[in-house]
Write a protein that holds these residues in place. Structure first.
Motif, mmCIF file in Angstrom:
data_model
loop_
_atom_site.group_PDB
_atom_site.id
_atom_site.type_symbol
_atom_site.label_atom_id
_atom_site.label_comp_id
_atom_site.label_asym_id
_atom_site.label_seq_id
_atom_site.Cartn_x
_atom_site.Cartn_y
_atom_site.Cartn_z
ATOM 1 N N THR A 179 60.998 11.555 59.599
ATOM 2 C CA THR A 179 62.055 11.574 59.715
ATOM 3 C C THR A 179 62.825 13.222 59.649
ATOM 4 O OG1 THR A 179 62.080 9.738 57.940
ATOM 5 C CG2 THR A 179 63.858 11.109 57.615
ATOM 6 N N PHE A 190 62.981 13.433 63.254
ATOM 7 C CA PHE A 190 63.955 12.798 63.952
ATOM 8 C C PHE A 190 65.566 13.408 63.502
ATOM 9 C CE2 PHE A 190 67.301 9.623 63.540
ATOM 10 C CZ PHE A 190 67.369 8.937 64.728
ATOM 11 N N SER A 191 65.708 13.605 62.217
ATOM 12 C CA SER A 191 67.044 14.152 61.797
ATOM 13 C C SER A 191 67.343 15.403 62.338
ATOM 14 C CB SER A 191 67.324 14.024 60.282
ATOM 15 O OG SER A 191 66.261 14.627 59.688
ATOM 16 N N MET A 192 66.442 16.221 62.677
ATOM 17 C CA MET A 192 66.509 17.576 63.247
ATOM 18 C C MET A 192 66.730 17.686 64.743
ATOM 19 S SD MET A 192 64.549 21.005 62.491
ATOM 20 C CE MET A 192 65.667 21.851 61.328
ATOM 21 N N GLY A 237 66.713 14.720 66.893
ATOM 22 C CA GLY A 237 67.082 13.486 67.196
ATOM 23 C C GLY A 237 66.037 12.705 68.061
ATOM 24 N N LYS A 265 67.972 22.652 57.048
ATOM 25 C CA LYS A 265 68.966 21.768 56.767
ATOM 26 C C LYS A 265 70.352 22.169 57.597
ATOM 27 C CE LYS A 265 69.066 21.711 52.236
ATOM 28 N NZ LYS A 265 69.388 21.212 50.935
ATOM 29 N N LEU A 315 69.875 21.209 61.181
ATOM 30 C CA LEU A 315 70.113 19.754 61.385
ATOM 31 C C LEU A 315 71.753 19.311 61.973
ATOM 32 C CD1 LEU A 315 68.650 18.106 58.512
ATOM 33 C CD2 LEU A 315 67.623 18.300 60.443
ATOM 34 N N THR A 316 72.654 20.069 61.390
ATOM 35 C CA THR A 316 73.997 19.906 61.250
ATOM 36 C C THR A 316 74.735 20.873 62.204
ATOM 37 O OG1 THR A 316 74.237 20.980 59.278
ATOM 38 C CG2 THR A 316 74.355 18.373 59.366
ATOM 39 N N LEU A 320 68.115 5.669 59.050
ATOM 40 C CA LEU A 320 67.501 6.699 59.939
ATOM 41 C C LEU A 320 67.936 8.090 59.487
ATOM 42 C CD1 LEU A 320 68.523 5.121 63.362
ATOM 43 C CD2 LEU A 320 66.249 5.861 62.504
ATOM 44 N N GLY A 321 66.918 8.881 59.315
ATOM 45 C CA GLY A 321 67.366 10.344 58.971
ATOM 46 C C GLY A 321 67.143 10.652 57.599
ATOM 47 N N SER A 322 67.154 9.487 56.823
ATOM 48 C CA SER A 322 67.517 9.730 55.380
ATOM 49 C C SER A 322 65.874 9.749 54.610
ATOM 50 C CB SER A 322 68.131 8.636 54.646
ATOM 51 O OG SER A 322 67.697 8.457 53.089
ATOM 52 N N GLY A 329 71.868 4.950 54.169
ATOM 53 C CA GLY A 329 72.111 5.465 55.654
ATOM 54 C C GLY A 329 73.802 5.067 55.834
#
Lengths: 319, 426, 252
Positions: free
Chosen positions: A28, A31-33, A35, A171, A174-175, A236-238, A316
């Motif tokens: 995760t 993935f969230s970082m 993609g 974090k 990520l965004t 996804l991503g959580s 999500g």
């Protein structure tokens, strides 16, 4: 079902769930970082088990518990630096394809080095005793150790992400990767580290999971799809979602194994002992299906049910 | 799909002729092949390749055309095969006369229906979620199959006799070459239908979803619907391929729809090249032949697959078809002579890298998995030993040197390729 | 006078932050309406709400007297309201012609058809030819969209919005990133292809706005503070204070 079975299933379910979460958390995070769905994640788990086996033969289990994940982490970082980063220009599809290729080659390489049969990876002597007894049945210390390890890593990870500057940077990357890079942080390095740490987590899971699950070349292929189910079901991503889904799958699978019941038994309760012959072979198939046989199917069924009723996953946002 | 050589804008009599040319060539090839390779085992190989080619073409509807990476396409290959198998068994039992060559239509239709359902579940989102969901669905079907031995058979699968439906079209379907005829005709049908499909409005929309799924919503279309339709069509053709495989081997096992099949079709299609209509066919032939021949001479054949796949992903995303097209462009430009030194050097460096890699892999397999066979091994005619530092050193030097020499050459090649594509559009 | 589009007390919050704070706006049939406002005023968000990219928290969006708030983009386009994007949003690997073909397929009723080949559909061919000519892209018809120059890509972006056959268009900064002469050409193009259509346009180039707009609305902090003809807006004290005073240097 007796209280004994329930207690042990709860313990084992939590254990298996936490082990799954060790893997799902890394997946995760990556993935969230980035993609990137790291298809090779379960392969890093497998590498962890084999490295753990090999290193503990030389220096013992506890040094191996540190060394093997470090090696797997370094290997993961190298894969990111010299592979993944290069295919980044081909988009996420290219990255996914690349990790599929890596998973394929790792499985082959492991067969090449260690052969096709299972390894004799045993629970270490120091932990090979009964931790406690309930209902007259002992619970192995190694399992308790696995549980404590998983919880400790989970807590450590949570603290790292929420309470430290490193967590803040991760974090933020990520965004807002551009902004983080403008602030003077080396985002590619952050990515490589996250990939490395994620792989190392999988490595830890491999070292402690290896003696319990069987250490063999097919272990990655057996676990990989379950991980994806967890990540999708959790949302996804959580990370929280992945945590809940891991435990859920852990419980489902352990309880399914424990329940010795088939459709025939259920009908037996109301006095029907034979399937109506007129309904044909398909019904007699179903007739003989037991809950433990259905066990492997349930996670995927969960996935389908989830897709129909809650496509964004447990926790999500709608994409 | 941008099929550069076939995509001619204004259809005049002349361009129509050029467009028909590849199809005439393919038909001629299909007719000539069994005459050239008439042994039973060769025909058998051709049958296998034809089935895989259809399967890969169907996969490219998703991967190349719609930009969807399915990790569960093998499911429909397998389901199609089982539907065909049971259709034959039941009709033979009931004494219904049904021409065997039409059985794949049943398998394909069954897969189409299942494909609609699967597509409805999987096509909410593209990209990574799609990949994960298709994987999950494939695992679901595979795991559930174990619960229904009356449909999927147990370990040994479900077998049948293809001659049970009787003779039709002047064939009794005993000899392998009869099956070749069926597969060849179905190959033409499937390739024709899929090529036609790529030119229809829906085919165009699949490309649009690949390029920019969001924008298509702002043009009045539902990306989900497009994905679902593409998924169902791909499933149907995969079902035809699975049925043909069943006819060829007269047996269907659960493994045919497992992860191996799902992965194999991805490898074939991607290595062949997703950007050209016939790329997947090329991939199916190359990988199919590798699978058949390489597995005889080396225990490491799976490893070679994996490495070839990584090579294509990292260096040559246009696949083998891309290399072929570049080669054709170079020939047309007439500058082959001028570029010969570069190409020669690349070939040389590539040969070195390949030789080194092969030496290392074969040595590693002999040292690991096949250690019981002793340390002596002959690789590419070279007598090597896993105990000798010289052997390993030779492999390392060849591989390392080849790869290092390759890097600047590839930069030059990229420049050349760029100027070629410029020259073509201008 | 009938309104093409009416926004009634439209609101959108992201978490606890309210970005659109009760917008009321009406678009007259056939007018060219410009939406201006400082950065962060919520112009793009408002466009996303109207076009269905995101759903409003509350309020109504009446398009031809029908509430389209919260409907998916595809339905809104089919109803006759289409948009262009600030960041070029085309189909990069497809040819220019194929880009336009996709955009005209729905209105010509071909939808998801699999029974005819697109190049053989006469209505599609005629419509695309007309569009290519209007957009000045005839020469580039068979080149891939990503090989176009920036102004050409912007023209195609506009073309996709127009091609869908909508009578009301939302144009999000169609001149973004263009130099002076390119802007002039783009303005001519917009005037030409939107002839007879209702237009709502976000734009930063004040020269363009005051030259072409029938009416202007000013959005500040998620609310419309003034609507009127260019003269009225120019004279409006609140507008001058809130916006023009600070932003004319940026725009220059």
């Amino acid at each position: 079902m007796s209280a004994e079975v329930i207690t042990f299933s709860l313990l084992n379910g939590t254990l298996y769930g936490m082990l799954l979460f060790l893997l799902a958390s890394g997946l995760t995070l990556i993935f969230s970082m980035m993609g990137v769905l790291n298809f090779a994640h379960a392969s890093f788990f497998m590498l962890g088990a084999y490295f753990g086996y090999e290193i503990s033969k030389i220096v013992g289990f506890f040094p191996a518990l540190i060394l093997a994940p470090v090696l797997v982490g370094l290997f993961g970082a190298l894969i990111e630096r010299y592979g993944l980063r290069r295919v980044h220009k081909f988009g996420h599809l290219g990255e996914l394809l690349f990790t599929i290729g890596v998973a394929f080659v790792i499985e082959e390489a492991i067969q090449m080095i260690w052969g096709r049969s299972p390894m004799d990876y045993q629970v270490p002597e120091a932990l090979n005793f009964t931790a406690f007894e309930i209902f007259g049945t002992g619970y192995p210390a190694f399992r308790l150790f696995m549980l404590i390890m998983s919880v400790a890593i989970f807590a450590g990870l949570a603290l790292l992400l929420t309470r430290t500057r490193v967590g803040l940077i991760v974090k933020a990357s990520l965004t807002h990767p551009e902004m983080v890079s403008m602030l003077g942080h080396d985002v590619p390095l952050v990515f490589m580290s996250v990939f490395g740490v994620g792989s190392a987590l999988a490595g830890v899971a491999g070292v402690i999971g290896g003696p319990i699950l069987i250490t063999q070349p097919s272990m990655a292929a057996a676990l990989g799809p379950i991980l994806f189910v967890i990540v999708v079901v959790g949302g996804l991503g959580s990370l929280t979602g992945a945590f809940i889904a891991s435990l859920l799958v852990g419980f489902i699978q352990t309880f399914a194994v424990a329940i010795d019941l088939s459709v025939a038994d259920v009908f037996g309760l109301i006095g029907i002992t034979q399937p109506p012959a007129a309904l044909g072979a398909l019904v007699s198939d179903i007739w003989n299906v037991s809950v433990s046989q259905v066990g492997p199917v349930i996670p995927y069924l969960l996935l389908v049910v989830m897709l129909i009723f809650r496509p964004m996953g447990l926790i999500g946002k709608r994409a | 799909m941008s099929v550069s050589t076939l995509d001619t804008p204004a259809p005049s009599a002349n361009t129509r002729l050029t467009a028909a040319l590849p199809w005439v060539a393919i038909t001629a090839t299909l007719i000539v092949l069994p005459l050239l390779f008439s042994s039973n085992s060769m025909i058998s190989t051709l049958n296998y390749l034809g089935t895989m080619a259809i399967f890969a073409l169907s996969y490219n509807v998703l991967l190349g055309q719609t930009g969807l990476l399915s990790l569960g396409h093998g499911t429909f290959f397998g389901l199609g095969g089982f539907i065909a198998t049971h259709a034959i068994l039941h009709m033979a039992d009931a004494g219904v006369s049904f021409p065997l060559p039409l059985i794949p239509a049943i398998g394909g239709f069954g897969a189409l229906i299942l494909g609609f359902f699967g597509g409805w579940l999987a096509s909410g989102r593209g990209g990574m979620p799609f990949a994960m969901i298709t994987l999950g669905l494939a695992e679901l079907v595979y795991a559930a199959a174990a619960l229904f031995p009356s449909i999927y058979g147990s370990e040994e699968g479900v077998s049948f006799d293809r001659m049970d439906l009787g003779a039709s079209f002047g064939m009794d379907y005993g000899p392998t070459v009869d099956i070749y005829v069926i597969i060849a005709v179905w190959f033409l049908i499937c390739a024709g239908v899929l090529y036609y499909f790529s030119k229809t409005p829906l085919g165009l929309l699949t490309n649009a979803v690949r390029d920019n799924a969001e924008r298509i919503e702002f043009l009045g279309f539902s990306a989900r619907r497009v994905r679902m339709l593409a998924y169902a069509i791909a499933a149907a053709v995969a079902g035809v391929a699975g049925s043909l495989a069943a006819l060829n081997f007269e047996i269907m096992t659960v493994n045919e729809m497992g992860a191996t099949t799902c992965m194999l079709v991805l490898l074939m299609t991607y290595i062949g090249g997703t950007k050209h209509f016939f790329g997947p066919v090329l991939g199916a032939i190359v990988i199919g032949l590798m699978k058949i021949w390489l597995s005889d001479i080396s225990p490491a054949w799976m490893m070679y697959f994996g490495l070839l796949f990584i090579f294509v992903v990292m260096v040559q995303p246009a696949g083998l078809a891309g290399i072929l097209m570049d080669g054709i462009a170079l020939l047309r430009s007439g500058s082959v002579g001028a570029q010969a030194p570069l190409l020669g050097l690349i070939g040389l460096a590539g040969a070195f890298a390949l030789t080194g890699t092969i030496i290392l892999i074969e040595l590693a397999y002999r040292a690991g998995l096949d250690a019981t066979l002793g340390p002596q091994i002959t690789v590419l005619g070279l007598p090597l030993s896993t105990a000798s530092v010289l052997s390993w050193g030779l492999g390392l030097i060849c591989a390392g040197g080849g790869v290092i020499a390759m890097r600047p050459l590839f930069d030059r090649l990229a420049t050349l390729r760029h100027s070629l594509s410029k020259g073509e559009t201008a | 006078m009938t309104h093409a589009l009416e926004l009634r007390n439209l609101k959108k919050s992201f978490g606890s932050v309210e970005i659109i704070r009760g917008v009321n706006l009406d678009l007259r049939q056939g007018e060219r309406h410009a939406l201006i406002g400082p950065n962060g005023a919520g112009k793009s968000t408002l466009f996303h709400l109207i076009s269905g990219r995101i759903a409003p928290t509350s309020g109504e969006i009446l398009f031809q007297s029908q509430n389209i708030a919260g409907k998916p983009p595809a339905e809104i386009v089919r109803a006759g309201l289409s948009r262009s994007f600030q960041i070029t949003n085309i189909f990069p690997q497809m040819s220019v012609l194929d880009n336009l073909r996709c955009a005209v397929l729905w209105k010509l009723g071909h939808r998801y058809s699999i029974f005819r080949q697109t190049p053989t559909l006469p209505d599609v061919a005629i419509e695309c030819e007309r569009l290519l000519d209007q957009l000045g892209l005839t020469r580039r018809a068979h080149d891939t969209a990503d090989s176009l120059t920036y102004p050409e890509q912007r023209a195609l972006e506009l073309g996709l919005a127009v091609a869908s056959g909508a009578n009301t268009l939302l144009l999000d900064e169609p001149m973004a990133g263009m130099n002076h002469s390119e802007t002039e050409a783009a303005l001519q193009l917009i005037m030409k292809v939107t002839e007879g259509k209702t237009l709502l346009m976000v734009e930063h180039d004040m020269g363009v706005i005051f030259e072409m707009a029938d009416r202007i609305s000013v959005l500040v902090y998620g609310q419309i503070i003034a609507t009127g003809t260019p003269q009225e807006i120019r004279a409006n004290r609140a507008v001058q204070e809130a916006y023009l005073g600070t932003s004319e240097e940026d725009a220059a």
